[in-house]
Design a protein around this motif. Structure first.
Motif, PDB file in Angstrom:
ATOM      1  N   VAL A  16     -40.067 -57.029 -91.388  1.00 36.32           N
ATOM      2  CA  VAL A  16     -40.527 -57.783 -90.220  1.00 36.32           C
ATOM      3  C   VAL A  16     -41.677 -57.008 -89.577  1.00 36.32           C
ATOM      4  CG1 VAL A  16     -38.650 -56.778 -88.834  1.00 36.32           C
ATOM      5  CG2 VAL A  16     -39.881 -58.729 -87.953  1.00 36.32           C
ATOM      6  N   ARG A  17     -42.730 -57.741 -89.248  1.00 31.27           N
ATOM      7  CA  ARG A  17     -43.879 -57.124 -88.577  1.00 31.27           C
ATOM      8  C   ARG A  17     -44.190 -57.957 -87.346  1.00 31.27           C
ATOM      9  NH1 ARG A  17     -48.658 -55.928 -92.716  1.00 31.27           N
ATOM     10  NH2 ARG A  17     -49.083 -54.227 -91.290  1.00 31.27           N
ATOM     11  N   VAL A  18     -44.411 -57.269 -86.225  1.00 30.62           N
ATOM     12  CA  VAL A  18     -44.789 -57.960 -84.997  1.00 30.62           C
ATOM     13  C   VAL A  18     -45.964 -57.207 -84.380  1.00 30.62           C
ATOM     14  CG1 VAL A  18     -44.029 -58.818 -82.750  1.00 30.62           C
ATOM     15  CG2 VAL A  18     -42.377 -58.663 -84.631  1.00 30.62           C
ATOM     16  N   ALA A  19     -47.075 -57.915 -84.209  1.00 28.52           N
ATOM     17  CA  ALA A  19     -48.263 -57.331 -83.585  1.00 28.52           C
ATOM     18  C   ALA A  19     -48.390 -57.906 -82.181  1.00 28.52           C
ATOM     19  CB  ALA A  19     -49.503 -57.655 -84.404  1.00 28.52           C
ATOM     20  N   ILE A  20     -48.606 -57.029 -81.216  1.00 25.48           N
ATOM     21  CA  ILE A  20     -48.672 -57.448 -79.811  1.00 25.48           C
ATOM     22  C   ILE A  20     -49.931 -56.842 -79.203  1.00 25.48           C
ATOM     23  CG2 ILE A  20     -47.534 -57.214 -77.547  1.00 25.48           C
ATOM     24  CD1 ILE A  20     -44.938 -56.788 -79.613  1.00 25.48           C
ATOM     25  N   ALA A  21     -50.779 -57.692 -78.624  1.00 32.48           N
ATOM     26  CA  ALA A  21     -52.026 -57.195 -78.038  1.00 32.48           C
ATOM     27  C   ALA A  21     -52.203 -57.774 -76.644  1.00 32.48           C
ATOM     28  CB  ALA A  21     -53.213 -57.589 -78.924  1.00 32.48           C
ATOM     29  N   ASP A  22     -52.576 -56.912 -75.708  1.00 33.39           N
ATOM     30  CA  ASP A  22     -52.861 -57.404 -74.359  1.00 33.39           C
ATOM     31  C   ASP A  22     -54.348 -57.253 -74.066  1.00 33.39           C
ATOM     32  OD1 ASP A  22     -53.353 -54.811 -72.953  1.00 33.39           O
ATOM     33  OD2 ASP A  22     -51.240 -54.435 -73.431  1.00 33.39           O
ATOM     34  N   GLU A  23     -54.762 -57.703 -72.884  1.00 35.07           N
ATOM     35  CA  GLU A  23     -56.174 -57.649 -72.499  1.00 35.07           C
ATOM     36  C   GLU A  23     -56.435 -56.563 -71.465  1.00 35.07           C
ATOM     37  OE1 GLU A  23     -58.136 -61.533 -71.950  1.00 35.07           O
ATOM     38  OE2 GLU A  23     -56.192 -62.403 -72.408  1.00 35.07           O
ATOM     39  N   GLY A  24     -55.525 -55.618 -71.366  1.00 35.75           N
ATOM     40  CA  GLY A  24     -55.705 -54.515 -70.429  1.00 35.75           C
ATOM     41  C   GLY A  24     -56.563 -53.412 -71.041  1.00 35.75           C
ATOM     42  N   PRO A  25     -56.806 -52.344 -70.289  1.00 33.66           N
ATOM     43  CA  PRO A  25     -57.670 -51.254 -70.762  1.00 33.66           C
ATOM     44  C   PRO A  25     -57.006 -50.367 -71.805  1.00 33.66           C
ATOM     45  CG  PRO A  25     -56.771 -50.743 -68.586  1.00 33.66           C
ATOM     46  CD  PRO A  25     -56.338 -52.145 -68.908  1.00 33.66           C
ATOM     47  N   GLY A  26     -55.687 -50.539 -72.007  1.00 33.02           N
ATOM     48  CA  GLY A  26     -54.985 -49.698 -72.980  1.00 33.02           C
ATOM     49  C   GLY A  26     -54.476 -48.418 -72.341  1.00 33.02           C
ATOM     50  N   PHE A  27     -53.671 -47.688 -73.109  1.00 32.71           N
ATOM     51  CA  PHE A  27     -53.129 -46.421 -72.613  1.00 32.71           C
ATOM     52  C   PHE A  27     -52.957 -45.486 -73.801  1.00 32.71           C
ATOM     53  CE2 PHE A  27     -48.504 -46.042 -73.658  1.00 32.71           C
ATOM     54  CZ  PHE A  27     -48.408 -47.172 -74.465  1.00 32.71           C
ATOM     55  N   ASP A  28     -52.750 -44.216 -73.492  1.00 32.27           N
ATOM     56  CA  ASP A  28     -52.543 -43.222 -74.546  1.00 32.27           C
ATOM     57  C   ASP A  28     -51.033 -43.037 -74.724  1.00 32.27           C
ATOM     58  OD1 ASP A  28     -52.308 -41.070 -76.204  1.00 32.27           O
ATOM     59  OD2 ASP A  28     -53.212 -39.622 -74.811  1.00 32.27           O
ATOM     60  N   PRO A  29     -50.478 -43.588 -75.820  1.00 34.46           N
ATOM     61  CA  PRO A  29     -49.018 -43.480 -75.977  1.00 34.46           C
ATOM     62  C   PRO A  29     -48.549 -42.027 -76.062  1.00 34.46           C
ATOM     63  CG  PRO A  29     -50.037 -44.392 -77.963  1.00 34.46           C
ATOM     64  CD  PRO A  29     -51.106 -44.331 -76.920  1.00 34.46           C
ATOM     65  N   GLY A  30     -49.466 -41.134 -76.448  1.00 33.95           N
ATOM     66  CA  GLY A  30     -49.111 -39.711 -76.517  1.00 33.95           C
ATOM     67  C   GLY A  30     -48.948 -39.085 -75.138  1.00 33.95           C
ATOM     68  N   SER A  31     -49.423 -39.782 -74.111  1.00 28.97           N
ATOM     69  CA  SER A  31     -49.363 -39.218 -72.759  1.00 28.97           C
ATOM     70  C   SER A  31     -48.070 -39.577 -72.027  1.00 28.97           C
ATOM     71  CB  SER A  31     -50.551 -39.710 -71.933  1.00 28.97           C
ATOM     72  OG  SER A  31     -50.386 -41.103 -71.646  1.00 28.97           O
ATOM     73  N   VAL A  32     -47.251 -40.424 -72.670  1.00 33.94           N
ATOM     74  CA  VAL A  32     -45.994 -40.813 -72.011  1.00 33.94           C
ATOM     75  C   VAL A  32     -45.049 -39.616 -72.030  1.00 33.94           C
ATOM     76  CG1 VAL A  32     -44.004 -42.370 -72.093  1.00 33.94           C
ATOM     77  CG2 VAL A  32     -46.267 -43.210 -72.744  1.00 33.94           C
ATOM     78  N   PRO A  33     -44.579 -39.181 -70.863  1.00 33.85           N
ATOM     79  CA  PRO A  33     -43.714 -37.998 -70.855  1.00 33.85           C
ATOM     80  C   PRO A  33     -42.403 -38.236 -71.595  1.00 33.85           C
ATOM     81  CG  PRO A  33     -43.908 -38.936 -68.636  1.00 33.85           C
ATOM     82  CD  PRO A  33     -44.806 -39.729 -69.526  1.00 33.85           C
ATOM     83  N   ASP A  34     -41.855 -37.154 -72.133  1.00 29.78           N
ATOM     84  CA  ASP A  34     -40.598 -37.229 -72.886  1.00 29.78           C
ATOM     85  C   ASP A  34     -39.455 -37.572 -71.928  1.00 29.78           C
ATOM     86  OD1 ASP A  34     -38.376 -36.932 -74.424  1.00 29.78           O
ATOM     87  OD2 ASP A  34     -38.681 -34.802 -74.874  1.00 29.78           O
ATOM     88  N   CYS A  35     -38.885 -38.776 -72.124  1.00 24.33           N
ATOM     89  CA  CYS A  35     -37.836 -39.222 -71.197  1.00 24.33           C
ATOM     90  C   CYS A  35     -36.535 -38.473 -71.400  1.00 24.33           C
ATOM     91  CB  CYS A  35     -37.613 -40.727 -71.318  1.00 24.33           C
ATOM     92  SG  CYS A  35     -36.931 -41.238 -72.908  1.00 24.33           S
ATOM     93  N   THR A  36     -36.451 -37.684 -72.491  1.00 20.54           N
ATOM     94  CA  THR A  36     -35.207 -36.937 -72.719  1.00 20.54           C
ATOM     95  C   THR A  36     -35.314 -35.493 -72.213  1.00 20.54           C
ATOM     96  OG1 THR A  36     -35.836 -36.227 -74.951  1.00 20.54           O
ATOM     97  CG2 THR A  36     -34.671 -38.326 -74.765  1.00 20.54           C
ATOM     98  N   ALA A  37     -36.481 -35.141 -71.641  1.00 20.63           N
ATOM     99  CA  ALA A  37     -36.596 -33.806 -71.035  1.00 20.63           C
ATOM    100  C   ALA A  37     -35.637 -33.735 -69.848  1.00 20.63           C
ATOM    101  CB  ALA A  37     -38.027 -33.562 -70.583  1.00 20.63           C
ATOM    102  N   GLU A  38     -35.062 -32.568 -69.660  1.00 20.82           N
ATOM    103  CA  GLU A  38     -34.021 -32.409 -68.630  1.00 20.82           C
ATOM    104  C   GLU A  38     -34.444 -32.984 -67.279  1.00 20.82           C
ATOM    105  OE1 GLU A  38     -30.235 -31.542 -67.881  1.00 20.82           O
ATOM    106  OE2 GLU A  38     -31.148 -31.001 -69.794  1.00 20.82           O
TER     107      GLU A  38
END
Lengths: 145, 117
Positions: free
Chosen positions: A82-104
């Motif tokens: 299964v493949r799902v492609a999702i695109a929005d019209e926003g400026p985008g974001f850096d997925p690498g910049s999302v902080p680790d939610c499992t950090a203490e």
């Protein structure tokens, strides 16, 4: 919206309005098709979760609920992929910049878990360079067959 | 006890058992309502030993996780105790991936969870 069926493959392309709940137009049909293609419940759950998170992110964080902007969703379901492609019209974001939610220190943060859940539940997820489009893919493993 | 749309509330001994009405907890409006009703169990009904039973729940989104975290904090802030039980394996996996299993007190069946209070 287009909905085609070539032998064994279901495809859907749709532009969703940037309003909460519009993702149901895709997820309900996608879940039905996953079942029809023999995907086991655990995989259906996984795809549902990943697609839900990705589309809500696109509507809320990407397009910021701007009614003039659309979210483009393209799905392809077969018996083993299964493949799902999702695109929005926003400026985008850096997925690498999302902080680790499992950090203490972030364990009890009320948000910020969507991208991690997508990565965990899908075989692969890939963002475009701008960070406003994501391709989710799940390949059915031998254990699922 | 106020009437609720999103949860069913019952008592087993001293423990307040909360069950979700919806099988899928994902839309924003529903999650906000759910949060308000959960909070009312603590604030309005003054319950302090609360068991959230996921028996009825097939699916929840990360937005719902956020609401459970704020509810857990709310209960702890009044020196209450919150436990969760009857969580299906896929949802348990969500808790494990996000390490929320370290934050929440997760038990197996309802009877086991109640005896742990």
């Amino acid at each position: 919206m287009s909905d085609q069926t070539s032998p064994g493959v279901w495809q859907l392309s749709i532009d969703l309005p940037s309003e909460r709940g519009s993702n149901r137009r895709v997820t309900d049909e996608l879940l039905t098709q996953l079942g029809a293609h023999g995907w086991p419940p655990a995989d259906v759950f996984a795809v549902h979760l990943a697609v839900e998170e990705a589309i809500v992110n696109a509507i809320v964080h990407g397009n910021k609920l701007d009614v003039k902007k659309k979210v483009r969703v393209e799905c392809e379901v077969s018996a083993d992929r299964v493949r799902v492609a999702i695109a929005d019209e926003g400026p985008g974001f850096d997925p690498g910049s999302v902080p680790d939610c499992t950090a203490e220190e972030r364990l009890e943060a009320p948000s910020g878990r969507g991208v991690m859940l997508m990565r965990s539940f899908m075989t692969s997820i890939e963002y475009n360079a701008a960070g406003n489009a994501v391709m989710l893919e799940k390949v059915r493993g031998p254990a699922d067959s | 006890m106020p009437s609720h749309k999103r949860i069913d509330v019952s008592k087993v001994g001293d423990v307040t058992v909360v069950k979700f009405v919806d099988r899928k907890i994902l839309d924003e409006a529903g999650i906000q309502e759910l949060g308000a009703e959960l909070f009312s169990v603590v604030e309005h009904d003054n319950r302090r030993s609360i068991l959230v039973n996921f028996d009825n729940v097939d699916f929840l989104s990360s937005a719902a996780l956020g609401k459970l975290i704020t509810f857990d904090r709310k209960v702890k802030s009044v020196q209450g105790r919150l436990k969760m039980c009857n969580i299906r394996p896929e949802i348990l996996e969500v808790f494990q991936i996000t390490k929320l299993n370290k934050v929440f007190d997760i038990r197996g069946e309802e009877a086991e969870a109640i005896s742990a209070f």
